[in-house]
Design an enzyme around this catalytic site. Structure first.
Site, short mmCIF file in Angstrom:
data_model
loop_
_atom_site.label_atom_id
_atom_site.label_comp_id
_atom_site.label_asym_id
_atom_site.label_seq_id
_atom_site.Cartn_x
_atom_site.Cartn_y
_atom_site.Cartn_z
N LEU A 146 0.85 -1.19 0.00
CA LEU A 146 0.00 0.00 0.00
C LEU A 146 0.89 1.25 0.00
O LEU A 146 0.98 1.98 0.97
CB LEU A 146 -0.93 -0.04 1.22
CG LEU A 146 -2.23 0.75 1.14
CD1 LEU A 146 -3.02 0.41 -0.12
CD2 LEU A 146 -3.08 0.49 2.35
N HIS A 147 1.57 1.46 -1.11
CA HIS A 147 2.48 2.61 -1.29
C HIS A 147 1.68 3.81 -1.79
O HIS A 147 0.45 3.78 -1.83
CB HIS A 147 3.62 2.26 -2.25
CG HIS A 147 3.12 1.85 -3.61
ND1 HIS A 147 3.05 2.73 -4.65
CD2 HIS A 147 2.65 0.67 -4.07
CE1 HIS A 147 2.56 2.10 -5.72
NE2 HIS A 147 2.31 0.85 -5.38
N ALA A 148 2.34 4.89 -2.16
CA ALA A 148 1.66 6.14 -2.51
C ALA A 148 0.66 5.99 -3.66
O ALA A 148 -0.48 6.45 -3.56
CB ALA A 148 2.67 7.23 -2.84
#
Length: 89
Positions: free
Chosen positions: A14-16
């Site tokens: 769940l990165h940018a």
């Protein structure tokens, strides 16, 4: 109220960019949407809170959806996770 789990299966977690796509989905709904690990739930419509989760690949997240359009919201959030946030492998 729906209380279930979703698995983070995309390579980068769940990165940018993935968080941004999740925000695009969650903000369309009137329901309260919370996500987190165990009892620590955050607002799934808050980009900073999502980034602070630190949910990498393989993480199981608790998803709580409560409101008038909870079924549709749940369906779209689950579809986004299942599609690996539409990222290339």
């Amino acid at each position: 109220m729906i209380d279930t789990t979703v698995d983070v299966i995309n390579k980068l977690g769940l990165h940018a960019r993935a968080s941004g796509k999740l925000i695009e989905v969650t903000t369309k709904f009137n329901s309260n949407i919370q996500i987190g690990k165990g009892e620590k739930l955050i607002d799934a419509k808050n980009i900073m809170a999502l980034l602070m989760l630190g949910a990498g690949k393989g993480t199981t997240l608790r998803l709580v959806v409560d409101g008038p359009d909870e079924e549709q919201a749940l369906s779209e959030v689950q579809a986004l996770f299942a599609a690996k946030f539409y990222e290339a492998d």
